[in-house]
Design a protein around this motif. Sequence first.
Motif, short mmCIF file in Angstrom:
data_model
loop_
_atom_site.label_atom_id
_atom_site.label_comp_id
_atom_site.label_asym_id
_atom_site.label_seq_id
_atom_site.Cartn_x
_atom_site.Cartn_y
_atom_site.Cartn_z
N GLU A 204 0.81 -1.22 0.00
CA GLU A 204 0.00 0.00 0.00
C GLU A 204 0.85 1.27 0.00
OE1 GLU A 204 0.70 -1.04 4.34
OE2 GLU A 204 0.45 -2.07 2.41
N LEU A 205 2.17 1.14 0.26
CA LEU A 205 3.06 2.30 0.32
C LEU A 205 4.05 2.35 -0.83
CD1 LEU A 205 3.97 2.30 4.13
CD2 LEU A 205 2.19 3.64 2.98
N ARG A 206 4.25 1.25 -1.52
CA ARG A 206 5.35 1.12 -2.47
C ARG A 206 5.34 2.22 -3.53
NH1 ARG A 206 5.95 -4.66 -5.11
NH2 ARG A 206 6.30 -5.08 -2.89
N ARG A 207 4.18 2.58 -4.05
CA ARG A 207 4.14 3.52 -5.18
C ARG A 207 4.32 4.98 -4.75
NH1 ARG A 207 -1.01 5.83 -6.29
NH2 ARG A 207 -2.63 5.17 -4.82
N ASP A 209 6.33 8.06 -2.31
CA ASP A 209 7.72 8.33 -1.93
C ASP A 209 7.77 8.90 -0.52
OD1 ASP A 209 7.75 11.34 -1.99
OD2 ASP A 209 7.33 11.04 -4.11
N GLY A 210 8.98 9.20 -0.05
CA GLY A 210 9.19 9.60 1.33
C GLY A 210 8.58 10.93 1.72
N ARG A 211 8.08 11.67 0.76
CA ARG A 211 7.41 12.93 1.08
C ARG A 211 5.96 12.71 1.50
NH1 ARG A 211 8.86 15.69 -4.56
NH2 ARG A 211 8.00 13.64 -5.14
N ASP A 212 5.44 11.53 1.19
CA ASP A 212 4.06 11.22 1.54
C ASP A 212 3.96 10.99 3.06
OD1 ASP A 212 1.81 9.07 2.07
OD2 ASP A 212 1.33 10.00 0.13
N PRO A 213 2.98 11.60 3.72
CA PRO A 213 2.90 11.47 5.19
C PRO A 213 2.80 10.03 5.65
CG PRO A 213 1.48 13.25 4.41
CD PRO A 213 1.98 12.54 3.19
N LYS A 214 2.09 9.17 4.90
CA LYS A 214 1.94 7.77 5.32
C LYS A 214 3.28 7.04 5.25
CE LYS A 214 -1.19 6.83 2.23
NZ LYS A 214 -1.35 8.16 1.64
N VAL A 215 4.07 7.33 4.20
CA VAL A 215 5.37 6.70 4.06
C VAL A 215 6.31 7.20 5.16
CG1 VAL A 215 7.39 6.46 2.57
CG2 VAL A 215 5.10 6.36 1.58
N ALA A 216 6.33 8.52 5.36
CA ALA A 216 7.21 9.09 6.38
C ALA A 216 6.87 8.54 7.76
CB ALA A 216 7.08 10.61 6.36
N GLU A 217 5.57 8.41 8.05
CA GLU A 217 5.17 7.89 9.36
C GLU A 217 5.64 6.45 9.54
OE1 GLU A 217 1.12 7.22 12.04
OE2 GLU A 217 0.97 7.89 9.95
N PHE A 218 5.52 5.64 8.48
CA PHE A 218 5.96 4.25 8.55
C PHE A 218 7.45 4.18 8.87
CE2 PHE A 218 7.93 0.57 6.53
CZ PHE A 218 7.18 -0.47 7.05
#
Length: 301
Positions: A204-207, A209-218
């Motif tokens: 659900e996170l792969r597509r 990048d690190g600027r996305d809040p969900k990715v950064a939180e993970f």
Amino acid sequence: MTGQSSEMAATARLVLVTGPSGSGRSTALKALEDLGFEAIDNMPSSLVPRLVRATLERPLALGLDIRNRDFSVDALLSLVEMLAALPDASFDLLYLDCSEDALVRRFSETRRRHPMRPDLPPAEGVALETRLLAAVRSRADMLIDTSALSPHDLRAEMVQRFAPEGRATMGVQVESFSYKRGIPRGADMVFDCRFLNNPHWQPELRRFDGRDPKVAEFIMQDTRFEPYFTKLHALVESILPEFAAQDKPLVLVALGCTGGQHRSVAMAEKLANRLARGPWRVSKRHRELERKAGMDHPANG
């Protein structure tokens, strides 16, 4: 210079840089660029009035010399008077002077031909250009003799004259990258983020990048993240003043992970935002995201 307020001088400062070929104009313009000027070299002088009549959002430095296709001494002097008369700008004509012997030596060492007389020995072109520019030299608001200056010395002189209190605000660029593509050229500090939990393995996170809040939180939920960031930030903050003391114009801090999409991007974003609270001019770049713009399948982060 005109006696305007510091705010006006900061937002509508104009510097025209000229001088004989080989005197260091490119070095001077680069130094001004590092000091926050927008630097434009070899712009046709006939286009300059249109440029400066537009709103100037930051200081502007222009480089003009005999290589300009519409160059003439009379045209340059007329342009100088026009710029000096602008009501909402502080203008200086900076002339980089240099002895003929030093100029001839520089052309000989680099084996370059003089642009005025490429078919003859450099000494003849140097002598001709020196005579041609005599009237411009006499009109200069500032004159720097570069005969005995190295590029580093010239840059220091520019900082002394144009930076507030004689010192530039050093720039810091925080850049994320992929180890697959190699460490960024010229990096001053390199930090590895590959040990952190990788969002690539989360469908659900792969597509993103690190600027996305969900990715950064993970990524930040990894118990190793905060201790690593705290130590990394403290180290960078402790070293930056040492670079500044050496008059380094820009420090590149590089953070890498496997694909340069997730972990290094999130770390670079947080580090850049934290450093921006200090005295530095901070910028950020995500190298792989720039390269992969438009691609359907981003690399493993």
